[in-house]
Design an enzyme around this catalytic site. Structure first.
Site, short mmCIF file in Angstrom:
data_model
loop_
_atom_site.label_atom_id
_atom_site.label_comp_id
_atom_site.label_asym_id
_atom_site.label_seq_id
_atom_site.Cartn_x
_atom_site.Cartn_y
_atom_site.Cartn_z
N TRP A 54 -46.15 2.82 26.20
CA TRP A 54 -45.56 3.43 27.41
C TRP A 54 -46.68 3.60 28.43
O TRP A 54 -47.75 4.13 28.10
CB TRP A 54 -44.92 4.79 27.11
CG TRP A 54 -44.55 5.47 28.40
CD1 TRP A 54 -43.53 5.13 29.22
CD2 TRP A 54 -45.25 6.55 29.05
NE1 TRP A 54 -43.53 5.94 30.34
CE2 TRP A 54 -44.57 6.81 30.27
CE3 TRP A 54 -46.37 7.32 28.72
CZ2 TRP A 54 -44.98 7.81 31.15
CZ3 TRP A 54 -46.78 8.31 29.61
CH2 TRP A 54 -46.08 8.55 30.80
N GLU B 22 -41.53 1.06 26.09
CA GLU B 22 -40.71 2.20 26.52
C GLU B 22 -40.60 2.26 28.04
O GLU B 22 -41.61 2.33 28.75
CB GLU B 22 -41.34 3.50 26.00
CG GLU B 22 -40.57 4.76 26.40
CD GLU B 22 -41.20 6.04 25.85
OE1 GLU B 22 -42.31 5.96 25.28
OE2 GLU B 22 -40.60 7.12 26.03
N ASP C 164 -35.75 6.36 25.40
CA ASP C 164 -36.06 7.79 25.42
C ASP C 164 -34.91 8.49 26.14
O ASP C 164 -34.54 8.12 27.27
CB ASP C 164 -37.40 8.00 26.17
CG ASP C 164 -37.85 9.46 26.17
OD1 ASP C 164 -37.03 10.33 26.52
OD2 ASP C 164 -39.01 9.74 25.84
N HIS D 199 -35.19 9.36 29.89
CA HIS D 199 -35.74 8.38 30.84
C HIS D 199 -34.70 7.62 31.65
O HIS D 199 -34.96 6.52 32.14
CB HIS D 199 -36.63 7.37 30.09
CG HIS D 199 -37.92 7.98 29.64
ND1 HIS D 199 -38.98 7.26 29.17
CD2 HIS D 199 -38.33 9.27 29.64
CE1 HIS D 199 -39.98 8.07 28.87
NE2 HIS D 199 -39.60 9.30 29.14
N ASP E 104 -38.27 17.09 28.43
CA ASP E 104 -38.75 17.09 27.05
C ASP E 104 -38.56 18.42 26.34
O ASP E 104 -39.48 18.93 25.69
CB ASP E 104 -40.22 16.64 27.00
CG ASP E 104 -40.39 15.19 27.41
OD1 ASP E 104 -39.95 14.31 26.66
OD2 ASP E 104 -40.95 14.93 28.50
N ASP F 265 -39.48 13.10 20.70
CA ASP F 265 -40.40 13.22 21.84
C ASP F 265 -40.03 14.44 22.67
O ASP F 265 -39.17 14.37 23.55
CB ASP F 265 -40.35 11.94 22.69
CG ASP F 265 -41.46 11.92 23.75
OD1 ASP F 265 -42.31 12.83 23.72
OD2 ASP F 265 -41.45 11.01 24.60
N ASP G 3 -36.62 14.78 33.16
CA ASP G 3 -37.22 14.40 31.87
C ASP G 3 -38.10 15.54 31.36
O ASP G 3 -39.31 15.42 31.28
CB ASP G 3 -38.04 13.11 32.08
CG ASP G 3 -38.71 12.65 30.81
OD1 ASP G 3 -38.16 12.90 29.73
OD2 ASP G 3 -39.80 12.04 30.90
N LYS H 244 -38.92 3.84 31.80
CA LYS H 244 -38.70 5.16 32.39
C LYS H 244 -38.13 4.98 33.79
O LYS H 244 -38.45 3.99 34.47
CB LYS H 244 -40.02 5.91 32.43
CG LYS H 244 -39.89 7.38 32.74
CD LYS H 244 -41.16 8.13 32.36
CE LYS H 244 -40.97 9.61 32.65
NZ LYS H 244 -42.04 10.43 32.16
N HIS I 126 -36.63 7.58 21.23
CA HIS I 126 -37.35 8.82 21.46
C HIS I 126 -36.29 9.87 21.70
O HIS I 126 -35.75 9.97 22.80
CB HIS I 126 -38.30 8.71 22.65
CG HIS I 126 -39.65 8.20 22.28
ND1 HIS I 126 -40.72 8.20 23.14
CD2 HIS I 126 -40.12 7.71 21.10
CE1 HIS I 126 -41.79 7.71 22.50
NE2 HIS I 126 -41.43 7.40 21.28
C1 LIG Z 1 -46.48 11.42 25.05
C2 LIG Z 1 -45.49 10.29 24.97
O1 LIG Z 1 -46.05 9.08 24.76
C3 LIG Z 1 -44.66 10.24 26.18
O2 LIG Z 1 -43.84 11.38 26.11
C4 LIG Z 1 -43.78 9.02 26.39
O3 LIG Z 1 -43.17 8.59 25.23
C5 LIG Z 1 -42.81 9.45 27.40
O4 LIG Z 1 -41.68 9.65 27.06
C6 LIG Z 1 -43.26 9.65 28.78
O5 LIG Z 1 -42.30 10.23 29.54
MN MN Z 2 -40.88 8.99 25.18
#
Ligand SMILES: C[C@H](O)[C@H](O)[C@@H](O)C(=O)CO
Ligand code: MN
Length: 419
Positions: free
Chosen positions: A185, A226, A259, A262, A296, A326, A294, A228, A286
């Site tokens: 990523w 990955e 993810d 994303h 998390d 993630d 996003d 985004k 993810h």
């Molecule tokens: C830390 C990770 O690699 C990161 O979260 C990545 O996977 C991501 O989702 C970035 O937005």
């Molecule tokens: Mn991710």
């Protein structure tokens, strides 16, 4: 095992059996699923290589809960604690900045030897390892570009880092006898509208071709990419968009990583699995929880998590899907964050396995949408919790909320002593 847990399980087992669902078989299948728990929840994505470097790349951790891991030993101790509260054997997902070495080593010079202690620990614990190059939190990514950077020297640095990462992934896979997924990523993107959207994407494509040029035994390492939609500071344009990586992954037989955070806020990854699965040999997830952006957040058992579980089970995708987590929340106990998110992910898969899939598919095929709806809704209150409790007890991990006390004790005795 507690007699009440066993008794409740036997009653649930009989109920599910009436629908042809064999709970014993379900639990055997569940035990085969390895969820990849991400190490970076344990220390707010700091790592150990460039500890003083500020987190960059358009991601952000908020909160200042005490007790974050400061060393590889502390991080492994915290992971051990979390795994002792989660049923099953799983994997740990490492980022390159988590190298465990006394050497001062640059990202493009990383080698398997810098991860030997992680491998020794994983062997001892029966865990698998996954890997990620760290293309952020570094002076060479400070202007927001890495593999698509216009400067060929900077680009080469990141290409070399990603190449080194695949070798480390292959070492993990070979040493542990479990395939490692190495996920690329990169944060590359523009805050404001670009004039030239094509050139950075062309450079990213060419860089990836170099990264993946050397063949690696897929038994040991699988590559993933990955995408985004946007990041903090790359709101207008992200080079590695979904379309970009979908094209790249399909053309080059790479795992496409979805993810949950994303995509557009109303877009779900659950609805993408049945399409991608028709065209790929595997998918990386993810599992995350975007809240308005996003963000998390720790994974909870919400509709999307349940739907991801259902899609994986109903279309028999568990064998080819790599389930990674993630999220990073520094406002709560970090061990608890892992336990909540990982237990929920496994629980959602269990719930999906305990649904009368064949009966529901039949109703749908026959156009009986009344039965489809009614049966789906009734199953929402079937006693999956009794099966889950039994699974936890059989795996010698705490049943229901009993694990909270263990985390609190660990917090008192270990985390709060870290100063
Ligand atoms: C830390 C990770 O690699 C990161 O979260 C990545 O996977 C991501 O989702 C970035 O937005
Ligand atoms: Mn991710």
């Amino acid at each position: 095992m507690d007699a009440n847990v066993k008794q409740a399980y036997e009653a649930a087992k009989a109920l599910y059996a009436q629908h042809g669902i064999d709970t014993e078989e379900v639990l055997k299948k569940l035990a085969d699923i390895r969820v990849s728990m991400h190490c970076w929840q344990g220390d707010d994505v700091k790592g150990f290589l460039n500890k003083d470097q500020e987190l960059s790349g358009g991601i952000s951790v908020t909160g200042n809960y005490p007790g974050a891991a400061r060393t590889p030993e502390e991080l492994r101790a915290d992971l051990d604690k979390a795994f002792s509260l989660i049923p099953g054997k799983h994997k740990v997902n490492l980022h390159a900045i988590y190298a465990d070495t006394d050497e001062k080593v640059e990202l493009d010079q990383l080698e398997p030897k810098h991860f030997e202690r992680w491998v020794a620990w994983a062997k001892e614990q029966g865990l698998g390892l996954d890997f990620n190059p760290t293309c952020f939190s570094h002076e060479k990514s400070s202007d927001g570009f890495t593999l698509s950077h216009p400067d060929p020297e900077i680009r080469q640095f990141w290409i070399d880092h990603c190449k080194a990462s695949r070798k480390i992934g292959a070492y993990f896979g070979e040493q542990l006898g479990q395939t490692c997924v190495t996920n690329v990523w990169v944060p590359d993107g523009f805050k404001d509208n670009p004039v030239d959207r094509m050139s950075p994407r062309r450079r990213l494509k060419e860089s990836l071709d170099q990264v993946f040029a050397e063949p690696i035994d897929p038994k040991h390492n699988l590559d993933a990419v990955e995408s985004k939609l946007f990041g903090l500071g790359s709101e207008a344009y992200v080079v590695g968009s979904h379309e970009f990586y979908m094209g790249y992954g399909l053309q080059n037989d790479k795992l496409i990583c979805l993810d949950a955070g994303h995509f557009h806020p109303t877009e779900t990854i659950s609805n993408k699995l049945s399409s991608l699965a028709l065209f790929t040999s595997g998918i990386l997830l993810h599992v995350s929880r975007p809240m308005r952006w996003d963000s998390d957040h720790v994974v909870i058992m919400d509709d999307e998590l349940l739907e991801i579980g259902r899609e994986l089970v109903r279309h028999d995708l568990l064998g080819t899907t790599h389930i990674g987590l993630d999220f990073f929340d520094a406002s709560i106990n970090r061990v608890a964050a892992w336990v909540v998110g990982t237990r929920n992910t496994i629980k959602a898969l269990l719930r999906a396995m305990l649904e009368p899939v064949e009966a529901l598919k039949k109703a749908e095929l026959e156009g009986d949408y009344t039965v489809r709806l009614a049966l789906t809704e009734e199953f929402k209150s079937y006693p999956f919790g009794a099966v889950w409790d039994y699974y936890c007890a059989s795996n010698n991990v705490p049943v229901r909320e009993q694990w909270i006390k263990e985390v609190k004790d660990y917090e008192q005795n270990v985390l709060l002593q870290r100063g």
